[in-house]
Write an enzyme that holds these catalytic residues in place. Sequence first.
Site, PDB file in Angstrom:
ATOM      1  N   ARG A 169       0.835  -1.218  -0.179  1.00  0.00           N
ATOM      2  CA  ARG A 169      -0.062   0.107   0.009  1.00  0.00           C
ATOM      3  C   ARG A 169       0.828   1.232  -0.028  1.00  0.00           C
ATOM      4  O   ARG A 169       1.016   1.843   0.991  1.00  0.00           O
ATOM      5  CB  ARG A 169      -0.991  -0.093   1.231  1.00  0.00           C
ATOM      6  CG  ARG A 169      -2.072   0.830   1.164  1.00  0.00           C
ATOM      7  CD  ARG A 169      -2.059   1.706   2.380  1.00  0.00           C
ATOM      8  NE  ARG A 169      -1.062   2.871   2.361  1.00  0.00           N
ATOM      9  CZ  ARG A 169      -0.532   3.563   3.298  1.00  0.00           C
ATOM     10  NH1 ARG A 169      -0.979   3.333   4.392  1.00  0.00           N
ATOM     11  NH2 ARG A 169       0.365   4.359   3.089  1.00  0.00           N
ATOM     12  N   GLU A 259       6.310   0.703   7.007  1.00  0.00           N
ATOM     13  CA  GLU A 259       6.033   1.643   6.146  1.00  0.00           C
ATOM     14  C   GLU A 259       5.207   1.274   5.111  1.00  0.00           C
ATOM     15  O   GLU A 259       5.222   0.089   4.361  1.00  0.00           O
ATOM     16  CB  GLU A 259       7.130   2.634   5.502  1.00  0.00           C
ATOM     17  CG  GLU A 259       6.748   3.807   5.154  1.00  0.00           C
ATOM     18  CD  GLU A 259       6.243   5.060   5.971  1.00  0.00           C
ATOM     19  OE1 GLU A 259       7.010   4.993   7.028  1.00  0.00           O
ATOM     20  OE2 GLU A 259       5.371   5.370   5.755  1.00  0.00           O
ATOM     21  N   ASP A 260       3.941   1.695   5.006  1.00  0.00           N
ATOM     22  CA  ASP A 260       3.099   1.351   3.756  1.00  0.00           C
ATOM     23  C   ASP A 260       2.907  -0.347   3.320  1.00  0.00           C
ATOM     24  O   ASP A 260       2.847  -0.853   2.418  1.00  0.00           O
ATOM     25  CB  ASP A 260       3.756   2.036   2.496  1.00  0.00           C
ATOM     26  CG  ASP A 260       3.575   3.590   2.560  1.00  0.00           C
ATOM     27  OD1 ASP A 260       3.210   3.995   3.474  1.00  0.00           O
ATOM     28  OD2 ASP A 260       3.868   4.161   1.571  1.00  0.00           O
ATOM     29  N   ASP A 282       4.803   3.799  10.863  1.00  0.00           N
ATOM     30  CA  ASP A 282       4.677   5.477  10.730  1.00  0.00           C
ATOM     31  C   ASP A 282       3.288   5.932  10.261  1.00  0.00           C
ATOM     32  O   ASP A 282       2.709   6.790  10.537  1.00  0.00           O
ATOM     33  CB  ASP A 282       5.775   5.622   9.458  1.00  0.00           C
ATOM     34  CG  ASP A 282       5.937   6.962   9.280  1.00  0.00           C
ATOM     35  OD1 ASP A 282       5.840   7.919  10.284  1.00  0.00           O
ATOM     36  OD2 ASP A 282       6.006   7.412   8.126  1.00  0.00           O
ATOM     37  N   ASN A 424      -2.029  10.756   0.322  1.00  0.00           N
ATOM     38  CA  ASN A 424      -1.090  10.949  -0.489  1.00  0.00           C
ATOM     39  C   ASN A 424      -0.801  10.214  -1.778  1.00  0.00           C
ATOM     40  O   ASN A 424      -1.507   9.120  -1.620  1.00  0.00           O
ATOM     41  CB  ASN A 424       0.490  10.915   0.370  1.00  0.00           C
ATOM     42  CG  ASN A 424       0.363  11.993   1.396  1.00  0.00           C
ATOM     43  OD1 ASN A 424       0.119  12.905   1.184  1.00  0.00           O
ATOM     44  ND2 ASN A 424       0.645  11.188   2.639  1.00  0.00           N
ATOM     45  N   ASN A 468       1.867  15.955   7.316  1.00  0.00           N
ATOM     46  CA  ASN A 468       2.728  14.769   7.214  1.00  0.00           C
ATOM     47  C   ASN A 468       3.473  14.161   8.371  1.00  0.00           C
ATOM     48  O   ASN A 468       4.172  15.194   9.033  1.00  0.00           O
ATOM     49  CB  ASN A 468       3.569  15.049   5.795  1.00  0.00           C
ATOM     50  CG  ASN A 468       4.094  13.756   5.084  1.00  0.00           C
ATOM     51  OD1 ASN A 468       4.975  13.133   5.929  1.00  0.00           O
ATOM     52  ND2 ASN A 468       3.434  13.609   4.089  1.00  0.00           N
TER      53      ASN A 468
END
Length: 568
Positions: A169, A259-260, A282, A424, A468
């Site tokens: 993702r 992350e992601d 994060d 984002n 952010n």
Amino acid sequence: METPLKDSVLDFYIDDQGVTPWTLSVASGYNLLRDPHHNKGLAFTEKERDAHYLCGLLPPTVISQDLQVKRLLNNLREYQVPLQKYMAMMDLQESNEKLFYKLLIEHVEELLPVVYTPTVGEACQKYGSIFKRPQGLYISLKEKGKILEVLRNWPERNIQVIVVTDGERILGLGDLGCQGMGIPVGKLSLYSALGGVRPSACLPVTIDVGTNNERLLNDEFYIGLRQKRATGQEYTELVHEFMGAVKQNYGEKILIQFEDFANHNAFDLLEKYSNTHLVFNDDIQGTASVVLAGVVAALKLVGGTLADHTFLFLGAGEAGTGIAELIALEISKRTSTALEDARKKIWLVDSKGLIVSSRKESLQHFKKPWAHEHEPIKDLIDAVKDIKPTVLIGTSGVGRTFTKDVVEAMAAINEKPIILALSNPTSQSECTAEEAYTWTKGRAIFASGSPFNPVEYEGNVFVPGQANNAYIFPGFGLGLIMSGTIRVRNDMLLAASEALAAQVTQENFDKGLIYPPFTNIRKISANIAAKVAAKAYELGLATRLPQPEDLVKHAESCMYSPSYQNYR
Ligand SMILES: O=C([O-])CC(=O)C(=O)O
Ligand SMILES: [Mg+2]
């Protein structure tokens, strides 16, 4: 030459094994110019050129690092296409690391959108085509059973922070498989630029278990495994081996930032490893901390306490539920109410509508705490009209979902509606800054995940903030590293959030800003690091003793400097 070169005070914490011999043996002559950690290009002095076999390898002129920065900035500004700027910055990072960081630090507002969101999103989409050199470690299913050996292939040994993704993702762009590598690389360059962690202590990692992205599977330039994603046990075992190998190779104090990852893995991984490793997600925790800070700062502009406000989220994934929970924790702490009661001020809408108790059975576990008593509502606009939120937060990953109706409804309910469009990159933002200001007739307090330019509306200029997680994770990580902290706890996130909110000045408020500008980010990071470390010491989770007296000064003294050193 003075080797080992000391980049920052953090080097003193390097274990006894010290610097790799490899650095010692190659750093002279032509190889010195090829070594990104030590190269200074035309800034090598006459003496250095004499002493290090560089004569004739460089044109006669000697220029300063400042002039090099100026020249590079001029060149970058010539590029019209953001991806070209990105590639030029990556080339610089690979050829002259200190110059890259000096340029980035001194022109952070201009260059953050180049090395980070939004351009990094496009870079990931095209990563296979623009790939030149490895910028991090690729751990694919092929490496199963030998991840420890693979970690040892990385040239740096004294790693303090890893950012790892599995690419499922990437921002709001979905599954980019192995090409998600751009994200750990980008995040870690911010660790050094914004948080002052030594670049050589940062390791970007991509775990490649395949991708379900058909376009990439059919792309001849795709760089990852050409298979559908492994799931279940196969996935879990690979990640588990990685987590074990990392701890074995780098010790207990290695910080691992997730992350992601997709929702269905992110929450489970965080929970699974939060009591055995120093892990931080994060997207769940960093985003939560930065948004809480913005909301707390916004109270100065809109009045009331946190508990007086009503929050509505579009998006109930990592960011949405992560932010919601941290806001609830803070309300509960400030008002001494039970967490369950604090949660009642917060409502979430997902792709099926408002999250309500009648949906509880079918909800994923991370959504269940938000299933309040209410009749079902399908559309966001109806939820806004019914719930009457004072704060609207977009974390859906889907662009253009704060429509004119929705934003106008917020403006009809609130004198100063707080609208945060966090997804984002820019293409996925729930609305643009211009839309937020125009549709509320200039009354919105607006911030977005990716940057927007200032907007002129009826003769006034409105400067949108950037909510952010880049405000938080670099300082947060520095705080953990400099104190030798071994576990992350929610109280540390709250401390980071308070530290960030405290950095918003009256001058910022006067401009309607709820975040300080990025220009002061190193000072902000030092303050965040200090508050996080202080909390870690208080909780008995910091191992670097004794506790320094002035933690802000200590944080500043730990920070990596991008200025060249003189080589003897
Ligand atoms: O990378 C960013 O800009 C913020 C973030 O973590 C995300 O959107 O996943
Ligand atoms: Mg992220």
